[in-house]
Design a protein around this motif. Structure first.
Motif, short mmCIF file in Angstrom:
data_model
loop_
_atom_site.label_atom_id
_atom_site.label_comp_id
_atom_site.label_asym_id
_atom_site.label_seq_id
_atom_site.Cartn_x
_atom_site.Cartn_y
_atom_site.Cartn_z
N LEU A 1 0.82 -1.21 0.00
CA LEU A 1 0.00 0.00 0.00
C LEU A 1 0.86 1.26 0.00
O LEU A 1 0.40 2.34 -0.40
CB LEU A 1 -0.92 -0.01 1.22
CG LEU A 1 -2.03 1.05 1.28
CD1 LEU A 1 -2.97 0.91 0.10
CD2 LEU A 1 -2.80 0.94 2.59
N GLY A 2 2.10 1.13 0.41
CA GLY A 2 3.00 2.28 0.41
C GLY A 2 3.83 2.42 -0.85
O GLY A 2 4.78 3.21 -0.89
N CYS B 1 -4.18 -2.06 -4.30
CA CYS B 1 -4.05 -2.59 -2.95
C CYS B 1 -5.18 -2.09 -2.05
O CYS B 1 -5.70 -2.84 -1.21
CB CYS B 1 -2.69 -2.19 -2.37
SG CYS B 1 -2.23 -3.10 -0.89
N GLU B 2 -5.57 -0.84 -2.22
CA GLU B 2 -6.71 -0.30 -1.48
C GLU B 2 -7.96 -1.12 -1.75
O GLU B 2 -8.74 -1.43 -0.83
CB GLU B 2 -6.95 1.16 -1.89
CG GLU B 2 -6.23 2.18 -1.05
CD GLU B 2 -6.74 3.59 -1.31
OE1 GLU B 2 -7.59 4.06 -0.54
OE2 GLU B 2 -6.29 4.19 -2.31
N ILE C 1 1.33 -2.04 14.23
CA ILE C 1 2.57 -1.59 13.57
C ILE C 1 2.26 -0.58 12.47
O ILE C 1 2.88 0.49 12.38
CB ILE C 1 3.33 -2.81 12.98
CG1 ILE C 1 3.87 -3.69 14.12
CG2 ILE C 1 4.46 -2.34 12.08
CD1 ILE C 1 4.41 -5.02 13.66
N HIS C 2 1.27 -0.90 11.64
CA HIS C 2 1.00 -0.03 10.49
C HIS C 2 0.17 1.20 10.86
O HIS C 2 0.13 2.17 10.09
CB HIS C 2 0.31 -0.84 9.38
CG HIS C 2 1.21 -1.87 8.77
ND1 HIS C 2 2.28 -1.54 7.97
CD2 HIS C 2 1.23 -3.22 8.89
CE1 HIS C 2 2.92 -2.64 7.60
NE2 HIS C 2 2.30 -3.68 8.15
N CYS C 3 -0.45 1.18 12.03
CA CYS C 3 -1.11 2.40 12.52
C CYS C 3 -0.09 3.46 12.90
O CYS C 3 -0.45 4.62 13.13
CB CYS C 3 -1.99 2.08 13.74
SG CYS C 3 -3.60 1.37 13.32
N GLN C 4 1.17 3.08 12.99
CA GLN C 4 2.24 4.02 13.32
C GLN C 4 3.09 4.37 12.10
O GLN C 4 4.16 4.98 12.23
CB GLN C 4 3.12 3.42 14.41
CG GLN C 4 2.37 3.08 15.69
CD GLN C 4 3.23 2.33 16.69
OE1 GLN C 4 4.13 2.89 17.31
NE2 GLN C 4 2.96 1.05 16.87
N ALA C 5 2.61 3.98 10.91
CA ALA C 5 3.38 4.21 9.69
C ALA C 5 3.50 5.69 9.38
O ALA C 5 2.63 6.50 9.73
CB ALA C 5 2.72 3.48 8.52
N ILE D 1 -1.22 4.42 4.44
CA ILE D 1 -1.07 3.19 5.24
C ILE D 1 -1.65 3.40 6.64
O ILE D 1 -2.41 2.57 7.15
CB ILE D 1 0.41 2.78 5.34
CG1 ILE D 1 0.96 2.39 3.97
CG2 ILE D 1 0.59 1.62 6.32
CD1 ILE D 1 2.43 2.05 3.97
N GLN D 2 -1.32 4.52 7.24
CA GLN D 2 -1.77 4.79 8.61
C GLN D 2 -3.29 4.91 8.68
O GLN D 2 -3.93 4.35 9.58
CB GLN D 2 -1.12 6.07 9.14
CG GLN D 2 -1.36 6.29 10.62
CD GLN D 2 -0.65 7.50 11.16
OE1 GLN D 2 -0.38 8.46 10.42
NE2 GLN D 2 -0.33 7.50 12.44
N LEU D 3 -3.88 5.65 7.73
CA LEU D 3 -5.34 5.82 7.73
C LEU D 3 -6.05 4.49 7.52
O LEU D 3 -7.02 4.16 8.21
CB LEU D 3 -5.75 6.81 6.65
CG LEU D 3 -7.26 7.03 6.48
CD1 LEU D 3 -7.88 7.55 7.77
CD2 LEU D 3 -7.54 7.99 5.33
#
Length: 741
Positions: free
Chosen positions: A225-226, A236-237, A265-269, A274-276
């Motif tokens: 996603l990044g 990917c979305e 982990i990805h909530c801190q990207a 990615i974070q959203l």
């Protein structure tokens, strides 16, 4: 190639044509091979078929000569076409040499290999599925091929293979997942696009339940996603969106716990998308899985709390994070305050009840639905995963407190995050007080330091937490009170006002920091008061700017009488006399002016109860640190004679500017609504001579200032001076007049 070598049943003409550099001649040879193999198929001569395939594979497709390899590829494709539906019997021998050519340095040869495999797969159709992994592995490499022709050929083969998988119900997902998990971490854009396209296809097939294996690939999906390519990010979305829809439809079959840490982990990207996306998933997980997510609370809070302080540039992330935070907080319930041993005991009792109910199936359940609901739940908890999860879920309070404590200590933490942290602490003290009080000693210092925060809202929440700590029954320590040492206890006894035995029973023998009328404060209350005053002493700016605000709020959150009683008692022993005087002045101003203390002022004004008289005694002793505040306390409690006596003593004091300023302020206060009753008492000169004397005393202390003029004008409003005389009749109407005041 050795021309004399025997390649039978291939004729020398076919062999020469297969080795030719011209494609047309190789194609003619392939047609001859197809014709030859068809004859063998008609004769069911499997030995010769295998021999032909082996020759084409070993002597041609795997040859060192490039033209021979090209001939071998087209020959193998011809064999597959000739075999038709029987090609499935020879797929391993047909596919392996072709896949080997996928790694050839010659792009033209890679293209021919792709073309050959396309023909082989097209004929075999569903029979190639047992070999899907090797085909997928080869295709994933070609997807990133630098040659556009090879890439184009691989895309045709890819679409064909997808069609076969879509129409088949024999796809082996279990054996494919390890390969997918490995390939999903590729950094090549084309390989990533290839992976996502396959995930979308597999997700769309009804007979394939990819959701069961989502924990295996979720991390890789978020990494894709990044990607820098907008197209790949969009794909990917879509894939993640489809999975989330499936999760919402079938939450009971989702392995929430296995994916929780991946989302953390990805909530801190650092990447916003990615974070959203991860935060949106986390929101759904908390709402769908409920208390299953509790063991991961510390990690979730680590990811969510910083997002609450985002600015409008990340407004969407902030809003979703806020929902996550609120939803997670609601999962904490009073049952989480039970000890682990108690929970284990309850679990064993549940199992015992279940076994008992199972051993007695003849017991009717009708007519006892309400009372047997717990036992019904016990029965199901033996069999269902959901119920057993409820029993096993444990709140990791230590981890949560550690995260909250970290964010309070971190000076870079945003205001909204600090507010959220304090809301969490307050919530935990409400829901799990017994367990939380194990952490109070470590949290107490930082909670006190937070009172110096720049934000009023943060201070308000901080005071709520401190007030809950100071008033919670769970914080009452056994065997000792907050007053440690004989000096404390003896001084308390000196201020004690005798009360009725019935009142003693309400206060108890412990909790000496409480007044007899309010036994709700615990052993942390007095500790809080001591440390709060220490903080005011060390941070005079805090006292000046926020002192009154803090104390007024505490009077709303806790019992005002207890606060003033305890602070006065502590200040009585203060060695820094200047601070004691300043603090007493602050408390006195609050007492006289704050609407929050209206009831307390009324109690002190009348002094009708033992409790109010006890409070007055305690306040008076400390108020003596400041002469002017002592007079104001006497005015408040209508002890006018004593006020007059004190003012008379002022002549012996050093009259400083600060002293005169305080007298000035007292005069201003007398003109405020709080002292309306005092001003009305000036009408009754006969019964309040010492009030007037005291006011004249203040007037005499003041220089010719605005305060002097104000008080002078007030005293001029006193009724006819004759009313200020005390008279009595003697004999035949003679009157003896008292000297004028």
């Amino acid at each position: 190639m050795n021309a004399e070598k025997d390649f039978a049943p291939l004729t020398p003409t076919i062999v020469r044509a297969l080795n030719d550099k011209l494609y047309e001649k190789r194609k003619v040879a392939a047609l001859e091979i197809e014709k030859l193999v068809r004859e063998f198929v008609a004769q069911s001569n499997t030995t010769q078929i295998k021999h032909v395939i082996q020759i084409l594979s070993q002597e041609f497709a795997l040859s060192q000569h490039p033209h021979s390899r090209k001939g071998g590829l087209i020959g193998l494709a011809a064999c597959s076409i000739a075999l038709g539906k029987d090609s499935g019997l020879y797929l391993k021998e047909l596919i392996e040499p072709v896949l080997t050519c996928f790694n050839d340095a010659d792009s033209r040869l890679r293209y021919y290999a792709c073309e050959a495999l396309y023909n082989i797969v097209k004929v075999a159709r569903g029979s190639v599925l047992p070999h899907f992994n090797v085909l997928f592995d080869g295709l994933s490499k070609l997807a990133a091929d630098p040659d556009p022709n090879v890439k184009s050929g691989s895309e045709l083969l890819d679409r064909l293979l997808k069609d076969i998988v879509t129409e088949s119900n024999k796809f082996d997902l279990v054996s494919f997942i390890p390969l997918l998990r490995e390939r999903i971490y590729s950094n090549n854009q084309y390989a990533r696009q290839f992976i996502i396209s396959w995930i979308l296809v597999l997700e769309s097939v009804p007979d394939i339940n990819l959701l069961d294996y989502l924990p295996e690939i979720l991390d890789g999906l978020f990494q894709i996603l990044g990607d820098n390519s907008k197209e790949i990010r969009k794909m990917c979305e879509v894939a993640l969106g489809e999975f989330l829809k499936e999760i919402k439809k079938n939450p009971s079959s989702v392995k929430f716990a296995e994916m929780a840490n991946i989302l953390v982990i990805h909530c801190q990207a650092s990447d916003d998308l990615i974070q959203l996306t991860a935060m949106c998933w986390m929101r759904e997980f908390i709402q769908l899985a409920g208390r299953v997510m509790l063991p991961y609370s510390s990690g979730i809070l680590t990811a969510v709390l910083p997002c609450l302080s985002y600015d409008d540039r990340k407004k969407n992330i902030k809003e979703v994070a806020n929902v996550c935070n609120q939803s997670l907080m609601k999962l904490v319930i009073p049952e989480d305050d039970e000890t682990d041993e108690a929970k284990q005991s309850m679990s064993l009792q549940t199992e015992a009840n279940s076994e008992e109910s199972l051993s007695k199936p003849e017991v009717p359940s009708s007519g006892s639905l309400d009372t047997s609901s717990d036992s019904n739940f016990s029965n199901t908890s033996v069999f269902t995963v959901t119920s057993s999860d409820k029993v096993q879920v444990t709140l990791n309070l230590d981890g949560i407190v550690q995260v909250l404590d970290y964010h309070l200590h971190d000076t870079s933490t945003g205001m909204m995050t600090r507010i959220a942290v304090l809301k969490w602490l307050y919530h935990l003290y409400i829901k799990t007080p017994r367990k939380m009080f194990r952490h109070t000693d470590s949290l107490f210092p930082i909670l006190l330091r937070t009172l110096s925060d720049e934000s009023d809202e943060v201070i308000l929440k901080d005071l709520e937490v401190l007030a809950e700590i100071a008033s919670s029954p769970a914080g009452q320590t056994e065997g000792h009170g907050p007053y440690e040492g004989s000096d404390m206890q003896s001084s308390q006894s000196e201020l004690h006002v005798p009360i009725k035995p019935s009142q003693l029973s309400t206060s108890g023998t412990k909790g000496m920091e409480c007044s007899p009328s309010t036994p709700t404060m615990n052993s942390y209350f007095y500790k809080f008061m001591i440390n709060l005053l220490k903080r005011f002493s060390s941070e005079r700016k805090l006292l000046e700017t926020r002192g009154a605000f803090i104390i007024r709020q505490l009077c709303l959150l806790l019992n005002a009488e207890n606060i003033f009683h305890s602070m006065a008692d502590i200040l009585l022993r203060e060695e820094d006399l200047k601070f004691a005087s300043t603090m007493v002045h602050t408390l006195n101003t609050i007492l006289l002016t704050s609407s929050e203390l209206f009831q307390l002022r009324n109690q002190l004004k009348d002094l009708k109860t033992p409790e109010s008289r006890n409070l007055f005694c305690c306040l008076y002793r400390s108020w003596c640190h400041n002469p002017v505040t002592t007079v104001s306390l006497c005015f408040l409690t209508q002890n006018y004679k004593h006020a007059y006596d004190l003012i008379q003593k002022f002549g012996d004091l050093e009259v400083t500017v600060d002293f005169l300023t305080e007298v000035d302020k007292l005069v201003q206060l007398i003109e405020c609504p709080i002292f309306t009753y005092l001003r009305l008492q000036l009408l009754d000169v006969k019964n309040n001579p010492y009030l007037i004397k005291a006011l004249y005393g203040l007037l005499m202390l003041l220089p010719q200032s605005s305060a002097f003029q104000l008080l002078s004008h007030r005293l001029q409003c006193v009724p006819n001076p004759e009313l200020m005389q005390t008279t009595h009749i003697k004999g035949d109407g003679e009157q003896s007049a008292m000297p004028r005041l």
